[in-house]
Design a protein around this motif. Structure first.
Motif, PDB file in Angstrom:
ATOM      1  N   GLY A  18      43.217  27.612  28.019  1.00 38.56           N
ATOM      2  CA  GLY A  18      44.478  28.149  27.547  1.00 38.56           C
ATOM      3  C   GLY A  18      44.789  29.569  27.977  1.00 38.56           C
ATOM      4  N   VAL A  19      43.878  30.223  28.689  1.00 40.49           N
ATOM      5  CA  VAL A  19      44.101  31.584  29.192  1.00 40.49           C
ATOM      6  C   VAL A  19      44.005  31.556  30.710  1.00 40.49           C
ATOM      7  N   LYS A  20      45.019  32.071  31.388  1.00 41.00           N
ATOM      8  CA  LYS A  20      45.031  32.053  32.851  1.00 41.00           C
ATOM      9  C   LYS A  20      44.199  33.212  33.389  1.00 41.00           C
ATOM     10  N   SER A  21      43.278  32.893  34.323  1.00 39.54           N
ATOM     11  CA  SER A  21      42.394  33.889  34.933  1.00 39.54           C
ATOM     12  C   SER A  21      42.858  34.175  36.354  1.00 39.54           C
ATOM     13  N   PHE A  22      42.944  35.471  36.711  1.00 38.04           N
ATOM     14  CA  PHE A  22      43.544  35.879  37.972  1.00 38.04           C
ATOM     15  C   PHE A  22      42.544  36.499  38.951  1.00 38.04           C
ATOM     16  N   ALA A  23      41.258  36.350  38.701  1.00 34.82           N
ATOM     17  CA  ALA A  23      40.232  36.841  39.632  1.00 34.82           C
ATOM     18  C   ALA A  23      38.889  36.295  39.165  1.00 34.82           C
ATOM     19  N   MET A  24      37.822  36.678  39.854  1.00 34.54           N
ATOM     20  CA  MET A  24      36.469  36.283  39.478  1.00 34.54           C
ATOM     21  C   MET A  24      35.557  37.493  39.598  1.00 34.54           C
ATOM     22  N   VAL A  25      34.686  37.696  38.626  1.00 32.93           N
ATOM     23  CA  VAL A  25      33.709  38.765  38.733  1.00 32.93           C
ATOM     24  C   VAL A  25      32.496  38.246  39.497  1.00 32.93           C
ATOM     25  N   LEU A  26      31.862  39.108  40.287  1.00 39.35           N
ATOM     26  CA  LEU A  26      30.701  38.720  41.073  1.00 39.35           C
ATOM     27  C   LEU A  26      29.435  39.058  40.285  1.00 39.35           C
ATOM     28  N   ALA A  27      28.640  38.032  40.003  1.00 37.25           N
ATOM     29  CA  ALA A  27      27.441  38.202  39.184  1.00 37.25           C
ATOM     30  C   ALA A  27      26.209  37.703  39.926  1.00 37.25           C
ATOM     31  N   ALA A  28      25.048  38.240  39.547  1.00 33.89           N
ATOM     32  CA  ALA A  28      23.759  37.845  40.125  1.00 33.89           C
ATOM     33  C   ALA A  28      22.973  37.065  39.084  1.00 33.89           C
ATOM     34  N   ILE A  37      37.288  37.229  27.825  1.00 31.62           N
ATOM     35  CA  ILE A  37      38.579  37.544  28.444  1.00 31.62           C
ATOM     36  C   ILE A  37      38.576  39.035  28.712  1.00 31.62           C
ATOM     37  N   GLU A  38      38.667  39.403  29.988  1.00 26.89           N
ATOM     38  CA  GLU A  38      38.641  40.817  30.373  1.00 26.89           C
ATOM     39  C   GLU A  38      39.999  41.237  30.922  1.00 26.89           C
ATOM     40  N   GLN A  39      40.331  42.488  30.710  1.00 31.02           N
ATOM     41  CA  GLN A  39      41.440  43.127  31.406  1.00 31.02           C
ATOM     42  C   GLN A  39      40.803  44.062  32.433  1.00 31.02           C
ATOM     43  N   ILE A  40      41.036  43.781  33.716  1.00 30.64           N
ATOM     44  CA  ILE A  40      40.339  44.508  34.780  1.00 30.64           C
ATOM     45  C   ILE A  40      41.335  45.253  35.657  1.00 30.64           C
ATOM     46  N   ASP A  41      41.165  46.562  35.719  1.00 34.55           N
ATOM     47  CA  ASP A  41      41.976  47.419  36.585  1.00 34.55           C
ATOM     48  C   ASP A  41      41.470  47.278  38.015  1.00 34.55           C
ATOM     49  N   LEU A  42      42.336  46.779  38.910  1.00 35.94           N
ATOM     50  CA  LEU A  42      41.995  46.622  40.324  1.00 35.94           C
ATOM     51  C   LEU A  42      42.819  47.556  41.203  1.00 35.94           C
ATOM     52  N   GLY A  43      43.355  48.596  40.583  1.00 31.64           N
ATOM     53  CA  GLY A  43      44.100  49.587  41.352  1.00 31.64           C
ATOM     54  C   GLY A  43      45.475  49.112  41.785  1.00 31.64           C
ATOM     55  N   GLU A  44      46.025  48.122  41.098  1.00 33.03           N
ATOM     56  CA  GLU A  44      47.315  47.559  41.480  1.00 33.03           C
ATOM     57  C   GLU A  44      48.437  48.140  40.632  1.00 33.03           C
ATOM     58  N   GLU A  45      49.612  48.291  41.236  1.00 30.07           N
ATOM     59  CA  GLU A  45      50.748  48.863  40.520  1.00 30.07           C
ATOM     60  C   GLU A  45      51.174  47.993  39.348  1.00 30.07           C
ATOM     61  N   THR A  46      50.888  46.698  39.418  1.00 32.17           N
ATOM     62  CA  THR A  46      51.272  45.772  38.353  1.00 32.17           C
ATOM     63  C   THR A  46      50.387  45.884  37.121  1.00 32.17           C
ATOM     64  N   GLY A  47      49.333  46.672  37.208  1.00 36.16           N
ATOM     65  CA  GLY A  47      48.450  46.862  36.065  1.00 36.16           C
ATOM     66  C   GLY A  47      47.242  45.947  36.095  1.00 36.16           C
ATOM     67  N   PRO A  48      46.414  45.984  35.044  1.00 38.73           N
ATOM     68  CA  PRO A  48      45.176  45.197  35.020  1.00 38.73           C
ATOM     69  C   PRO A  48      45.443  43.688  35.106  1.00 38.73           C
ATOM     70  N   ARG A  49      44.467  42.971  35.675  1.00 40.30           N
ATOM     71  CA  ARG A  49      44.532  41.509  35.706  1.00 40.30           C
ATOM     72  C   ARG A  49      43.713  40.950  34.536  1.00 40.30           C
ATOM     73  N   THR A  50      44.176  39.820  34.024  1.00 42.77           N
ATOM     74  CA  THR A  50      43.390  39.068  33.058  1.00 42.77           C
ATOM     75  C   THR A  50      42.382  38.208  33.815  1.00 42.77           C
ATOM     76  N   VAL A  51      41.115  38.316  33.435  1.00 39.48           N
ATOM     77  CA  VAL A  51      40.040  37.564  34.089  1.00 39.48           C
ATOM     78  C   VAL A  51      39.183  36.913  33.001  1.00 39.48           C
ATOM     79  N   VAL A  52      38.884  35.632  33.178  1.00 39.18           N
ATOM     80  CA  VAL A  52      38.033  34.909  32.239  1.00 39.18           C
ATOM     81  C   VAL A  52      36.697  34.632  32.910  1.00 39.18           C
ATOM     82  N   SER A  53      35.601  34.998  32.240  1.00 42.96           N
ATOM     83  CA  SER A  53      34.261  34.870  32.815  1.00 42.96           C
ATOM     84  C   SER A  53      33.308  34.192  31.830  1.00 42.96           C
ATOM     85  N   GLY A  54      32.482  33.302  32.344  1.00 43.32           N
ATOM     86  CA  GLY A  54      31.539  32.576  31.494  1.00 43.32           C
ATOM     87  C   GLY A  54      30.232  33.309  31.310  1.00 43.32           C
TER      88      GLY A  54
END
Length: 207
Positions: free
Chosen positions: A103-113, A58-75
């Motif tokens: 049980g945790v809502k994810s609001f984006a996806m990280v790009l992985a290789a 579970i990551e908190q990721i700053d995307l430069g938004e006024e609402t603050g970091p998004r919660t993102v879940v990554s496998g």
């Protein structure tokens, strides 16, 4: 594939075009107005293991938004040590429909290789150019990809990403790119300051 979603409004599934909503990346099919996400630079400001799933962060990721970091879940737990996730700058797809991940809502996806040898060969995060800032726009090279407007949120029921995903790769230079499998044209994934890269992989699959 790592937590992907996509969207299409119908019509032909021939590929090519991209943009941002929050300064993020998007791809669309010209003849059908099919669109896939927006990508932008993110900065992991906090990360922990999911308490209910051994393979998830579970990551908190700053995307430069006024609402603050998004919660993102990554496998990525089984592939990238948590120490390498902390304070990391990366590329995120930002306009996915939020998804409940154990049980945790994810609001984006990280790009992985993923290594051309498969996950056993390793997985690593796509890295933006040095000096990138949270929220900066990520896009495909080519003037035709720089002016369109992305959708606010992609429809997960439309599977366009799965159709074009085989074209996402890393070049001999380890630069991230999308190859149009119809025209064979190569479009590197970049910001205004340079090209996004995989640190170690050539011929990797991106998702």
């Amino acid at each position: 594939m790592f937590l992907c979603r996509c969207m299409c409004t119908g019509g032909r599934r021939t590929v090519v075009d991209i943009i941002p909503p929050f300064n993020c990346l998007r791809i669309y099919v010209p003849n059908s107005k099919c669109e896939i996400g927006e990508d932008g630079i993110g900065h992991i400001v906090d990360v922990e293991k999911h308490p209910e799933a051994d393979s998830l962060y579970i990551e908190q990721i700053d995307l430069g938004e006024e609402t603050g970091p998004r919660t993102v879940v990554s496998g990525l737990v089984n592939y990238i040590p948590i120490e390498e996730m902390r304070d990391k700058y990366l590329v995120c797809i930002c306009n996915l429909k939020p998804a409940n991940m154990r049980g945790v809502k994810s609001f984006a996806m990280v790009l992985a290789a993923t290594s051309k040898d498969g996950k056993d060969g390793g997985v690593e995060l796509i890295q933006p150019p040095p000096g990138s800032k949270p929220g900066e726009r990520v896009y495909f090279e080519g003037s035709e990809y720089e002016d369109a407007q992305p959708v606010t949120q992609m429809n997960p029921k439309k599977k366009i990403f799965e159709t074009i995903q085989p074209g996402f790769t890393t070049l001999d230079t380890k630069e991230a790119a999308w190859i149009n499998l119809v025209t064979k044209s190569v479009h590197r994934i970049r910001t205004k300051d340079g090209i996004c890269v995989a640190p170690n992989f050539v011929g990797a699959s991106l998702s």
